[in-house]
Design a protein around this motif. Structure first.
Motif, PDB file in Angstrom:
ATOM      1  N   GLY A  54      -2.833  -3.630   8.086  1.00  0.00           N
ATOM      2  CA  GLY A  54      -1.400  -4.408   7.611  1.00  0.00           C
ATOM      3  C   GLY A  54      -0.492  -4.667   8.709  1.00  0.00           C
ATOM      4  O   GLY A  54       0.549  -5.233   8.337  1.00  0.00           O
ATOM      5  N   LEU A  78      -2.149  -4.881  -5.724  1.00  0.00           N
ATOM      6  CA  LEU A  78      -1.183  -4.258  -4.830  1.00  0.00           C
ATOM      7  C   LEU A  78      -1.232  -4.715  -3.417  1.00  0.00           C
ATOM      8  O   LEU A  78      -0.516  -4.241  -2.594  1.00  0.00           O
ATOM      9  CB  LEU A  78      -1.371  -2.847  -4.775  1.00  0.00           C
ATOM     10  CG  LEU A  78      -1.114  -2.154  -6.210  1.00  0.00           C
ATOM     11  CD1 LEU A  78      -1.490  -0.705  -6.242  1.00  0.00           C
ATOM     12  CD2 LEU A  78       0.000  -2.310  -6.733  1.00  0.00           C
ATOM     13  N   VAL A  79      -2.106  -5.732  -3.201  1.00  0.00           N
ATOM     14  CA  VAL A  79      -2.445  -6.330  -1.809  1.00  0.00           C
ATOM     15  C   VAL A  79      -1.366  -7.563  -1.267  1.00  0.00           C
ATOM     16  O   VAL A  79      -1.401  -8.352  -2.335  1.00  0.00           O
ATOM     17  CB  VAL A  79      -3.838  -6.970  -1.518  1.00  0.00           C
ATOM     18  CG1 VAL A  79      -4.128  -7.086  -0.160  1.00  0.00           C
ATOM     19  CG2 VAL A  79      -4.791  -5.528  -1.725  1.00  0.00           C
ATOM     20  N   PRO A  80      -0.734  -7.661  -0.363  1.00  0.00           N
ATOM     21  CA  PRO A  80       0.303  -8.493  -0.270  1.00  0.00           C
ATOM     22  C   PRO A  80      -0.442  -9.973  -0.060  1.00  0.00           C
ATOM     23  O   PRO A  80      -1.460 -10.046   0.624  1.00  0.00           O
ATOM     24  CB  PRO A  80       1.037  -8.168   0.966  1.00  0.00           C
ATOM     25  CG  PRO A  80       0.295  -6.923   1.718  1.00  0.00           C
ATOM     26  CD  PRO A  80      -0.648  -6.497   0.477  1.00  0.00           C
ATOM     27  N   THR A  81       0.003 -10.917  -0.538  1.00  0.00           N
ATOM     28  CA  THR A  81      -0.540 -12.427  -0.315  1.00  0.00           C
ATOM     29  C   THR A  81       0.141 -13.105   0.765  1.00  0.00           C
ATOM     30  O   THR A  81       1.425 -12.767   1.040  1.00  0.00           O
ATOM     31  CB  THR A  81      -0.580 -13.173  -1.794  1.00  0.00           C
ATOM     32  OG1 THR A  81       0.771 -13.062  -2.247  1.00  0.00           O
ATOM     33  CG2 THR A  81      -1.376 -12.280  -2.805  1.00  0.00           C
ATOM     34  N   LEU A 133      -4.790 -13.515   0.677  1.00  0.00           N
ATOM     35  CA  LEU A 133      -4.339 -12.216   0.889  1.00  0.00           C
ATOM     36  C   LEU A 133      -4.024 -12.523   2.612  1.00  0.00           C
ATOM     37  O   LEU A 133      -4.340 -13.236   3.262  1.00  0.00           O
ATOM     38  CB  LEU A 133      -5.252 -10.985   0.793  1.00  0.00           C
ATOM     39  CG  LEU A 133      -5.866 -11.002  -0.438  1.00  0.00           C
ATOM     40  CD1 LEU A 133      -6.904  -9.812  -0.400  1.00  0.00           C
ATOM     41  CD2 LEU A 133      -4.808 -10.609  -1.598  1.00  0.00           C
ATOM     42  N   ASN A 136      -4.404  -7.299   5.863  1.00  0.00           N
ATOM     43  CA  ASN A 136      -4.477  -6.245   4.628  1.00  0.00           C
ATOM     44  C   ASN A 136      -5.902  -6.210   4.252  1.00  0.00           C
ATOM     45  O   ASN A 136      -5.921  -5.559   3.125  1.00  0.00           O
ATOM     46  CB  ASN A 136      -3.396  -6.544   3.563  1.00  0.00           C
ATOM     47  CG  ASN A 136      -1.972  -6.402   4.180  1.00  0.00           C
ATOM     48  OD1 ASN A 136      -1.417  -6.982   4.958  1.00  0.00           O
ATOM     49  ND2 ASN A 136      -1.523  -5.042   3.678  1.00  0.00           N
ATOM     50  N   ARG A 167      -4.002   3.960   1.172  1.00  0.00           N
ATOM     51  CA  ARG A 167      -3.632   2.483   1.379  1.00  0.00           C
ATOM     52  C   ARG A 167      -3.587   1.390   0.040  1.00  0.00           C
ATOM     53  O   ARG A 167      -4.798   0.531   0.254  1.00  0.00           O
ATOM     54  CB  ARG A 167      -3.931   1.895   2.706  1.00  0.00           C
ATOM     55  CG  ARG A 167      -3.456   2.819   3.911  1.00  0.00           C
ATOM     56  CD  ARG A 167      -2.041   2.527   4.180  1.00  0.00           C
ATOM     57  NE  ARG A 167      -1.528   1.354   4.466  1.00  0.00           N
ATOM     58  CZ  ARG A 167      -1.522   0.576   5.494  1.00  0.00           C
ATOM     59  NH1 ARG A 167      -2.037   0.975   6.573  1.00  0.00           N
ATOM     60  NH2 ARG A 167      -1.427  -0.651   5.692  1.00  0.00           N
ATOM     61  N   ASP A 181      -2.212  -1.033  -0.529  1.00  0.00           N
ATOM     62  CA  ASP A 181      -2.031  -2.322  -0.012  1.00  0.00           C
ATOM     63  C   ASP A 181      -2.990  -2.966   0.749  1.00  0.00           C
ATOM     64  O   ASP A 181      -2.857  -4.332   1.251  1.00  0.00           O
ATOM     65  CB  ASP A 181      -0.616  -2.425   0.680  1.00  0.00           C
ATOM     66  CG  ASP A 181      -0.900  -1.545   2.153  1.00  0.00           C
ATOM     67  OD1 ASP A 181      -1.648  -0.594   2.109  1.00  0.00           O
ATOM     68  OD2 ASP A 181      -0.307  -1.962   2.997  1.00  0.00           O
ATOM     69  N   LEU A 182      -4.351  -2.456   0.960  1.00  0.00           N
ATOM     70  CA  LEU A 182      -5.441  -3.002   1.482  1.00  0.00           C
ATOM     71  C   LEU A 182      -6.422  -3.337   0.618  1.00  0.00           C
ATOM     72  O   LEU A 182      -6.674  -2.841  -0.460  1.00  0.00           O
ATOM     73  CB  LEU A 182      -5.849  -2.027   2.564  1.00  0.00           C
ATOM     74  CG  LEU A 182      -4.759  -1.468   3.813  1.00  0.00           C
ATOM     75  CD1 LEU A 182      -5.886  -0.363   4.465  1.00  0.00           C
ATOM     76  CD2 LEU A 182      -4.397  -2.553   4.268  1.00  0.00           C
ATOM     77  N   SER A 183      -6.998  -4.432   0.838  1.00  0.00           N
ATOM     78  CA  SER A 183      -8.480  -5.004   0.245  1.00  0.00           C
ATOM     79  C   SER A 183      -9.638  -4.127   1.115  1.00  0.00           C
ATOM     80  O   SER A 183      -9.633  -4.714   2.028  1.00  0.00           O
ATOM     81  CB  SER A 183      -8.223  -6.208   0.297  1.00  0.00           C
ATOM     82  OG  SER A 183      -9.756  -6.750  -0.376  1.00  0.00           O
TER      83      SER A 183
END
Lengths: 628, 365
Positions: free
Chosen positions: A468, B17-20, B60, B64, B104, B106-108
């Motif tokens: 992250g 939920l993973v940021p792009t 993504l 992440n 987490r 937010d992780l793939s």
């Protein structure tokens, strides 16, 4: 705490005493652990110092009335600070012939024996090999024996409830508790309140148990059998607010506190195993404090998930006992290679293999120290008492986070289930465990790259860069890594350097100097132990000193790395004695590391040392009578 | 013991939920600086190329994405992708991925594993990750051989396989990974050939989008120890008569002219028939989203060890609450309750039953 009933009947002699050891013994299904726990709570609430030793079989319900099915709970309470649950009981409560047979050898002559006579039937006597009824022959003559028909009396007390005879008899443990509570001037309100809460959903059971408890209390009060009652005044412990705590509870609280103090989410990956499961049970209650618990498919998955959580920036924790450590070893080695924080809680039990699941032992030291392939150093810390588990957990997490390393915490069955008063810490005084994640590329060559194995000059710890974080993408694994850059390296010199760096990092962990307790200042014998033997060793030292001899005591909390002054301490005594509940694991380390002629005294009986036996060993050492 | 209604969170996509990122990504962005060290001709190269060119499509943030692997040739995969990665220990990648996925969201999280890693030493972790429906995507490279240890038979090797460790032929009955995954309650199961970039990418695309555990079996060639093992599915006149590609919602037909179809067998399973013999109406329609896994399982059984027939595509794709969403949901709910109650560490440590020891009076003792 109520004091309304804490006054003995005026016609009876009230004897003041400093300390008492009571052992409740019965069948696994008799509720002896609950009875002991409850009396412990009363002693705690009264302000006595206390120490307890539950002792129960691995089977949940061994066949009723048999020797393997005997479960006991020993409680030592006193008006001064005590160190152990006591060697031998002053009072033995035996609920059946099996409990009598299994425990009577520990009762000193002159000791008080309270027997539930109802269970002394021909059949039950035969079950445990009594050829004649000990209540009728002269075998119990050396003891002050009280025959009490507890089941009959309980049944009678519960008659108005309309309960079946069988159900009513099940409350006989509360009868026993009531009788002992009367004898030691304990209040009734606390226990009654406890029973109401415990059986909140079944008020009829609460009332039945309360009736039995009162019947026991009244039995003491109204019969002429008991001529003396005893008072044990509150102990003069250090100023503070106290609660009673078991080792496993203190361990769980330590983990919760470590999460709060580090501001990291806690992730416990674990698999049920005796005697560590209570840590999982307790932590699973504290999701609201940022704790996630994961009951995995096996021990390996438990630690794997914990390590995965650590990779992601959580405080990864796994809890287990010796057999589980064996399964986790490869992952611990991976954690050593990855240099990620990880807390491994090993609540030791008797081994090898399944061994003695419910009994104590401290024979995992060398497994923790060396039980991995390759050179894989791991810090080890061992709490010395139930309450100490809290501080040890915080210290273990400090090491894990500061040095980015897996850390072993070695508790054991005696500490895990035993309890003692705990001076509740002020949260404001707890250590700050906050740590930092890497946020920027760090390559010293100005390339703008991130080097995951570039170490801190002081701690030799590597940066913790969590997924992250943009720009710090990196790959780590079990293959050897190039010093600094962290890429795969098969270079011979690099491997030699990395092995030594990992070792140096662990050896460089800051641990406090060893302190020595030598009140006379002229001792030439040092006794040194580790872990749960602190209490018996300390109690033994008191006995030796009370007999006019000098002995110095030191106790190792940090087993890897060891305190830097340890060698000097060991070398400054004529004789070093190392008592351990294994076959001499610490003494071997001390001999190898410091070339001292340490005398190993060992016992692996599944039970803690007795102060008496250790006092004998120390006396021999002081007198020069120990074999070389 | 009692059971309670969990009130699990609603379903979504695997990457919700993973940021792009809006930045355009290319395969090159996912290429690490490490030299790829697989043997020349290894099927892993093709899979790596497909994954590198597919990942940008997800849009993504690269930081992440995490690839976790076990041990084996295919498990070197993470080193060659410029994402976060961990090359862990033999068979245990699903456990590492589990801890990561739970903590987490937010992780793939991707697992790369092989037939030995996933089905032999790591079989237990694989089935439990699938059963729990962890939100992870598992790429199972199946070359039916142990490559990194130099050529022993694997749990997917055909019976009678002559290898270094089985000079008289292996006597083990092999696993069918798709059948195994379906039996382990997997919510997404797909299969593709390493060389079929289009088919593989489509399965990867849907696997990534699936919320829950996705198992993708990739048939892959080991040119050193099991050379040409899948050649009959790649070249020659018979390819079309062997490969049975699944298309959701479509009748299952194959062959050069679509002359074959999958039909119900007398025993209640499925079998292959000439459509000319059984008629169009007898051909079963593929429904990956069917709750009942019976038909998907029957399809998995059409894949013979000798590759007479091999079914590819997505066998099953159903929604079921994931473990990680459920576990996080409980932590979130408990945290809210704790905040409302004003719980804190001091109160926890203090507990209910306490007693105070006052300072000792002076001059006593």
């Amino acid at each position: 705490m109520s004091t309304d009933t804490a006054v003995g009947p005026p016609s009876r002699e009230v004897r003041q005493t400093h300390r008492v050891v009571i052992r409740f013994a019965g069948d696994s299904g008799d509720g002896m652990q609950l009875t002991g726990d409850r009396f412990t709570s009363e002693a705690a609430a009264f302000g006595n110092d206390l120490a307890t030793l539950p002792n129960f079989p691995a089977e949940i319900r061994a066949p009723a009335g048999t020797l393997p099915g005997v479960s006991s709970f020993q409680l030592h309470f006193a008006d001064y600070d005590i160190l152990t649950p006591g060697d031998r009981p002053d009072v033995l409560v035996a609920m059946n012939p099996a409990a009598l047979k299994a425990n009577i050898k520990d009762l000193p002559h002159g000791g008080m024996l309270i027997v539930n006579t109802d269970e002394f039937t021909k059949r039950n006597l035969a079950k445990v090999g009594y050829e004649s009824n000990p209540l009728e022959d002269d075998s119990l003559e050396p003891y002050t024996t009280h025959h009490v028909a507890m089941a009959t009396l309980t049944r009678g007390a519960l008659e108005p409830t309309g309960m079946s005879k069988k159900d009513a008899e099940r409350a006989k443990n509360m009868f026993a508790l009531g009788l002992l509570s009367w004898m030691y001037h304990r209040g009734t309100e606390g226990t009654e309140q406890f029973l109401r809460e415990k059986f909140a959903k079944k008020p009829e059971l609460a009332e039945a148990n309360i009736l039995a408890f009162r019947a026991g209390w009244n039995y003491g009060e109204t019969t002429e059998s008991f001529a003396v009652t005893y008072e044990v005044a509150p102990a003069r412990l250090a100023e503070g607010t106290y609660r009673q705590i078991t080792g496993n509870l203190a361990l769980a609280y330590g983990v919760v506190a470590a999460g709060q103090q580090s501001k990291l989410p806690v992730f416990l990956g674990t698999y049920p195993i005796t005697p560590a499961s209570d840590v999982l049970h307790e932590l699973s209650k504290h999701k609201g404090m940022g704790v996630t618990t994961f009951q995995a498919e096996d021990e390996i998955a438990g630690i794997g998930a914990a390590l995965g959580a650590s990779f992601g920036g959580a405080l990864g924790v796994t809890s287990t006992s010796g057999p589980g450590v064996a399964l986790k070893s490869e992952t611990i080695g991976l954690a050593v290679a990855l240099e990620l924080p990880l807390l491994i809680l090993d609540v030791q039990r008797g081994g090898p293999s399944t061994g003695l699941p419910t009994k104590t032992e401290q024979a995992d030291l060398l497994q923790a120290m060396y039980g991995r392939n390759g050179e894989a150093p791991v810090p080890i810390i061992a709490p010395q008492s139930p309450a100490d588990c809290f501080d040890a957990a915080l210290d273990a997490v400090r090491m894990a986070l500061t040095y980015r390393t897996p850390v072993f915490l070695l508790s054991d069955g005696a500490i895990a289930n035993g309890s003692e008063p705990w001076a509740i810490p002020d949260v404001a005084d707890l250590p700050d465990l906050t740590t930092t994640f890497a946020t920027e590329p760090n390559a010293p060559d100005g390339s703008g790259e991130f080097w995951p194995y570039l170490r801190d000059a002081d701690t030799l710890a590597r940066p913790w860069a969590i997924p992250g974080t943009a720009g710090l993408e990196h790959r780590i694994g079990g293959l050897e890594k190039a010093d600094g850059r962290g890429t795969i390296s098969y270079d011979p010199d690099n491997h030699d350097r990395m092995v030594r760096l990992r070792q140096a990092k662990i050896e460089g962990i800051e641990v406090p100097d060893l302190t020595v307790d030598d009140p006379d200042g002229d001792a030439d014998v040092l006794v040194i132990g580790w872990g749960s033997s602190f209490g018996p060793i300390g109690a033994a030292c008191r006995r030796v000193r009370a007999a006019g001899m000098s002995v110095a005591q030191a106790h190792l909390r940090h087993l890897n790395p060891m305190p830097s002054n340890l060698g000097d301490v060991l070398r400054s005594y004529r004789r070093v004695v190392v008592p351990e509940m294994n076959l001499g694991q610490l003494s071997m380390l001390l001999r190898a590391k410091f070339l001292v002629d340490a005398h190993s005294y060992t016992k692996v009986a599944g039970l803690p040392f007795q102060a008496e036996e250790l006092a004998g060993v120390l006396t021999d050492a002081v007198k020069g009578d120990l074999p070389a | 013991m009692t059971a309670v209604e969990l009130g699990q969170p609603s379903f979504g996509g695997g990457l919700d939920l993973v940021p792009t990122t809006d930045e355009t990504q290319k395969a090159k962005d996912y290429t690490s600086d490490q030299e790829v060290r697989w043997c020349p001709g290894c099927g892993d190269y093709a899979v790596l190329a497909s994954v590198r060119s597919f990942l940008p499509e997800l849009g993504l943030k690269r930081e992440n994405i995490v690839f976790v692997s076990g041990i084996g040739c295919s498990s070197r995969f993470p080193y060659y992708l410029d994402t976060y990665g961990m090359h862990s220990i033999h068979g245990r990648a699903p456990t590492i991925a589990t801890g990561l996925a739970v903590t987490r969201p937010d992780l793939s999280v991707w697992v790369v594993t092989g037939d030995g890693d996933a089905l032999s030493i790591g079989g237990n972790h694989l089935i439990h990750a699938l059963r729990r429906n962890m939100n992870i995507t598992i790429l199972l490279f199946n070359n039916r051989i142990y490559g990194l240890t130099k050529g022993q038979y694997s749990p997917t090797s055909e019976v009678g396989k002559v290898t270094k460790s089985t000079p008289m032929g292996s006597v083990d009955a092999p696993f069918n990974p798709v059948s195994l995954a379906l039996g382990a309650e997997a919510t997404f199961v797909g299969r593709a050939l390493d060389s079929d970039r289009k088919g593989l990418t489509e399965v990867l695309r849907q696997a990534a989008a699936h919320r829950g555990a996705s198992l993708v079996e990739i048939f892959q060639d080991c040119p050193i120890f099991n050379d040409g093992s899948f050649d009959v599915l790649r070249k020659g006149d018979e390819v079309a008569e062997r490969l049975i590609p699944l298309v959701d919602g479509e009748p299952i037909r194959f062959g050069n002219e679509g002359e074959y179809g999958v039909v119900r067998s007398a025993s209640g399973g499925l079998e292959v028939a000439r459509i000319a013999d059984v008629g169009e109406d007898a051909v079963v329609t593929h429904r990956a989203g069917e709750e009942d896994p019976t038909q998907s399982f029957a399809l998995s059984r059409l894949s013979d060890q000798d590759l007479t027939h091999t079914v590819t595509g997505i066998f099953r794709k159903v929604d079921r609450p994931t473990y990680d969403d459920g576990a996080r949901g409980q932590v979130t709910a408990a945290t809210e309750q704790a905040q409302q109650r004003g719980d804190n560490l001091q109160a926890l440590l203090s507990g209910k039953d306490t007693w105070a020891v006052l300072p000792e009076p002076e001059n006593e003792q």
